[in-house]
Design an enzyme around this catalytic site. Sequence first.
Site, PDB file in Angstrom:
ATOM      1  N   LYS A 198      58.419  68.896  37.600  1.00  0.00           N
ATOM      2  CA  LYS A 198      57.292  69.492  38.504  1.00  0.00           C
ATOM      3  C   LYS A 198      57.447  68.531  39.891  1.00  0.00           C
ATOM      4  CE  LYS A 198      53.726  69.257  40.311  1.00  0.00           C
ATOM      5  NZ  LYS A 198      53.643  69.269  41.734  1.00  0.00           N
ATOM      6  N   GLY A 251      54.121  58.315  40.910  1.00  0.00           N
ATOM      7  CA  GLY A 251      53.238  58.715  41.815  1.00  0.00           C
ATOM      8  C   GLY A 251      51.986  57.712  42.114  1.00  0.00           C
ATOM      9  N   SER A 252      50.911  58.183  42.395  1.00  0.00           N
ATOM     10  CA  SER A 252      49.876  56.885  42.783  1.00  0.00           C
ATOM     11  C   SER A 252      49.028  56.546  41.443  1.00  0.00           C
ATOM     12  CB  SER A 252      48.773  57.936  43.587  1.00  0.00           C
ATOM     13  OG  SER A 252      48.297  58.864  42.903  1.00  0.00           O
ATOM     14  N   THR A 253      48.513  55.617  41.407  1.00  0.00           N
ATOM     15  CA  THR A 253      47.721  54.835  40.292  1.00  0.00           C
ATOM     16  C   THR A 253      46.813  55.692  39.989  1.00  0.00           C
ATOM     17  OG1 THR A 253      48.706  52.419  40.972  1.00  0.00           O
ATOM     18  CG2 THR A 253      46.596  52.920  39.676  1.00  0.00           C
ATOM     19  N   GLY A 256      47.973  58.572  38.159  1.00  0.00           N
ATOM     20  CA  GLY A 256      48.712  57.896  36.755  1.00  0.00           C
ATOM     21  C   GLY A 256      47.478  57.822  35.674  1.00  0.00           C
ATOM     22  N   GLU A 273      55.376  54.934  36.988  1.00  0.00           N
ATOM     23  CA  GLU A 273      55.712  54.395  37.929  1.00  0.00           C
ATOM     24  C   GLU A 273      54.827  54.690  39.148  1.00  0.00           C
ATOM     25  OE1 GLU A 273      58.348  52.204  38.083  1.00  0.00           O
ATOM     26  OE2 GLU A 273      59.151  53.114  36.118  1.00  0.00           O
ATOM     27  N   CYS A 307      56.840  53.178  47.732  1.00  0.00           N
ATOM     28  CA  CYS A 307      56.057  52.503  46.692  1.00  0.00           C
ATOM     29  C   CYS A 307      56.036  51.095  46.658  1.00  0.00           C
ATOM     30  CB  CYS A 307      56.289  52.916  45.238  1.00  0.00           C
ATOM     31  SG  CYS A 307      58.077  52.762  44.769  1.00  0.00           S
ATOM     32  N   GLU A 407      46.616  50.977  48.874  1.00  0.00           N
ATOM     33  CA  GLU A 407      47.934  51.293  49.187  1.00  0.00           C
ATOM     34  C   GLU A 407      47.652  52.193  50.358  1.00  0.00           C
ATOM     35  OE1 GLU A 407      49.991  53.865  46.744  1.00  0.00           O
ATOM     36  OE2 GLU A 407      51.762  52.637  47.111  1.00  0.00           O
TER      37      GLU A 407
HETATM   38  P1  NAP Z   1      50.281  61.612  43.839  1.00  0.00           P
HETATM   39  O1  NAP Z   1      49.289  62.143  44.575  1.00  0.00           O
HETATM   40  O2  NAP Z   1      49.994  60.735  42.664  1.00  0.00           O
HETATM   41  O3  NAP Z   1      51.456  62.616  43.478  1.00  0.00           O
HETATM   42  C1  NAP Z   1      52.602  62.531  42.655  1.00  0.00           C
HETATM   43  C2  NAP Z   1      52.872  63.631  41.610  1.00  0.00           C
HETATM   44  O4  NAP Z   1      52.062  63.966  40.890  1.00  0.00           O
HETATM   45  C3  NAP Z   1      53.193  64.868  42.726  1.00  0.00           C
HETATM   46  O5  NAP Z   1      54.151  65.693  42.194  1.00  0.00           O
HETATM   47  C4  NAP Z   1      51.708  65.531  42.496  1.00  0.00           C
HETATM   48  O6  NAP Z   1      51.857  67.208  42.690  1.00  0.00           O
HETATM   49  C5  NAP Z   1      51.483  65.306  41.070  1.00  0.00           C
HETATM   50  N1  NAP Z   1      50.113  65.379  40.505  1.00  0.00           N
HETATM   51  C6  NAP Z   1      49.105  65.173  41.592  1.00  0.00           C
HETATM   52  N2  NAP Z   1      47.721  65.285  40.672  1.00  0.00           N
HETATM   53  C7  NAP Z   1      48.202  65.698  39.720  1.00  0.00           C
HETATM   54  C8  NAP Z   1      47.506  65.782  38.350  1.00  0.00           C
HETATM   55  N3  NAP Z   1      46.265  65.741  38.300  1.00  0.00           N
HETATM   56  N4  NAP Z   1      48.187  65.953  37.139  1.00  0.00           N
HETATM   57  C9  NAP Z   1      49.592  66.112  37.157  1.00  0.00           C
HETATM   58  N5  NAP Z   1      50.404  65.857  38.423  1.00  0.00           N
HETATM   59  C10 NAP Z   1      49.449  65.364  39.204  1.00  0.00           C
HETATM   60  O7  NAP Z   1      51.195  60.695  44.987  1.00  0.00           O
HETATM   61  P2  NAP Z   1      52.155  61.033  45.938  1.00  0.00           P
HETATM   62  O8  NAP Z   1      51.175  60.826  47.219  1.00  0.00           O
HETATM   63  O9  NAP Z   1      52.720  62.409  45.920  1.00  0.00           O
HETATM   64  O10 NAP Z   1      53.041  59.762  46.230  1.00  0.00           O
HETATM   65  C11 NAP Z   1      52.841  58.601  46.480  1.00  0.00           C
HETATM   66  C12 NAP Z   1      52.392  57.829  45.580  1.00  0.00           C
HETATM   67  O11 NAP Z   1      53.527  57.597  44.652  1.00  0.00           O
HETATM   68  C13 NAP Z   1      52.192  56.319  45.984  1.00  0.00           C
HETATM   69  O12 NAP Z   1      50.918  55.837  45.237  1.00  0.00           O
HETATM   70  C14 NAP Z   1      53.355  55.662  45.586  1.00  0.00           C
HETATM   71  O13 NAP Z   1      53.253  54.121  45.660  1.00  0.00           O
HETATM   72  C15 NAP Z   1      53.966  56.273  44.321  1.00  0.00           C
HETATM   73  N6  NAP Z   1      55.329  55.955  44.171  1.00  0.00           N
HETATM   74  C16 NAP Z   1      55.588  55.083  43.135  1.00  0.00           C
HETATM   75  C17 NAP Z   1      56.981  54.841  42.932  1.00  0.00           C
HETATM   76  C18 NAP Z   1      57.340  53.775  41.917  1.00  0.00           C
HETATM   77  O14 NAP Z   1      58.584  53.788  41.454  1.00  0.00           O
HETATM   78  N7  NAP Z   1      56.550  53.002  41.309  1.00  0.00           N
HETATM   79  C19 NAP Z   1      57.816  55.314  43.412  1.00  0.00           C
HETATM   80  C20 NAP Z   1      57.525  56.396  44.486  1.00  0.00           C
HETATM   81  C21 NAP Z   1      56.075  56.515  44.966  1.00  0.00           C
HETATM   82  P3  NAP Z   1      51.404  67.508  44.141  1.00  0.00           P
HETATM   83  O15 NAP Z   1      51.812  66.388  45.133  1.00  0.00           O
HETATM   84  O16 NAP Z   1      52.220  68.861  44.216  1.00  0.00           O
HETATM   85  O17 NAP Z   1      50.058  67.760  44.195  1.00  0.00           O
END
Ligand code: NAP
Length: 506
Positions: A198, A251-253, A256, A273, A307, A407
């Site tokens: 996804k 994705g975000s904490t 997570g 992650e 990230c 963040e």
């Molecule tokens: P996000 O809002 O947490 O979204 C990440 C993914 O999760 C997207 O595909 C999102 O889909 C999906 N998602 C959102 N709500 C969900 C839920 N309730 N249940 C299941 N899936 C859900 O993060 P983002 O804003 O896209 O990305 C930025 C974040 O990712 C930052 O916090 C960054 O630090 C982190 N990140 C971490 C790493 C690492 O390796 N540690 C690497 C890259 C990024 P939609 O966007 O379609 O809603």
Amino acid sequence: MDHDEKTMSLNERSTLLPNFLEDPNKKHLIDGQWVASMSEERIDTFNPATGAVLATLSRGRTQDIDRAVQVARRAFEGPWRLFTPAARQQVIMRFAELFEKHFDELTLLESLDMGAPLHKRLRAGKSGIIQTILYFAAQARNIGGALPHNSLAGNVTTMIIQAPVGVVGAIIPWNGPLFSQMHVLGPVLATGCTAVIKPAEDASLAILRTAELLLEAGLPPGVVNVVTGLGVEAGAALAAHPDVNRLAFTGSTQVGREIIKASAGNMKRLQLELGGKSPDIVFADADLEKAVPGVAMGVYSNSGQICFAGTRIFVQRGIQEEFLDQLASYSKTLKVGNPLEEDTVLGPLISQRQLDRVLGYVRTGQDEGASLVAGGSRMGGDLAEGYYLEPTLFGQVTNAMTVAREEIFGPVASVIPFGTVEEALRLANDTPYGLASGVWSSNVNTVMRMVHGIQAGTVWVNCYGLIDPAVGFGGYKESGYGWKGGESQIDGYLYQKAAYINGSNV
Ligand code: NAP
Ligand code: MG
């Protein structure tokens, strides 16, 4: 305006659209077929450089995830099972070749979709991404078991057998999906699992195209499926699905935490992650010629949407003012612009929502007393339609301020002074996150104290942001768990089974 009219206006403006966008109405890829959502609903996806609709995606919901998981289960139990490790390796190698062949197209698609600079970022990462695929091709041949010694009486042979866990769900963020997906595809294909991916709604296109290339490489239909849609709908359904054995979430904490709750139903294994607020620490004995650009790109690369961005810049008193001046001057030399142009270093942020969020942090920083040394504004002129922000630098920050705690995920850096090595360590570790860190010093004792003392998954010394698939990447504390890359990642995609074979009567 309906979808076709909106997408057409962009098509007319761009002569550079990849073939994949000839039909801009995209579907899910399930069982090797392009299929619409059962509800037939669609969502728009935008080009952040212009704000225009780039394509439309199928809006997957629970029933589409169900369909894809069923297909992935069937593929897991079907022909894919019969692929030997050597055959799996060959598919991955063919995929690596195709990926390289189509690299320009894939990176153009990614740049149009999420705004990363095409040349200075995406194409500059070619070797890293191909080496990542090839690393996992090699891993496919390294999966075995063990025959441990035992202390049992009689003639008992003990074996450890390893078997793929089954169906893997993968939820990918928008900030670099082309690269990010490899850390799921690699171990899935190396171990013989199957996957339902996804992607983020804001950047799904490169993942859809990659899945198509996997089929061309000879992967049986149904081994890798992609369902697009919203996180709260398709993502949540995947995280909660009772027939998914493992979930890899990047994705975000905050999300997570939701994933952990959603996974409890069938106790699926998790790889998380998550976010970061990484310290980048500059000592007075550092080589500033290297440290200034290194620290700047540690935070401004990908417009800060990384990230491991080194957003808390700790600078030793004594060089603090000089360093801040040099960093401000350097940040002003970085070209913010159209991501397709050769010399662009910072492209737009992913969306209006993200731009508003980041600008909100810029205001909060000022309200809490930090001094804005560079940037802080949305770009105007030719760039006014896209979501561009100047590289932004705050001085006079304390580690307690919001801009140093949360963040931001935008091109916003904070400089925080420190005195001793121990103070640097205490401040660096004073965060709920623990993803990465940087240290700039020419003193080996200082370096070793920091390398051992910093609570983060990576410490970069006199460099920032190097990643290698054989080394791997992961977080401490609220930056998540599970190591991405390296030999131990593969373990998470395998079940272990102990066998005790009593041969005493044979
Ligand atoms: P996000 O809002 O947490 O979204 C990440 C993914 O999760 C997207 O595909 C999102 O889909 C999906 N998602 C959102 N709500 C969900 C839920 N309730 N249940 C299941 N899936 C859900 O993060 P983002 O804003 O896209 O990305 C930025 C974040 O990712 C930052 O916090 C960054 O630090 C982190 N990140 C971490 C790493 C690492 O390796 N540690 C690497 C890259 C990024 P939609 O966007 O379609 O809603
Ligand atoms: Mg997009």
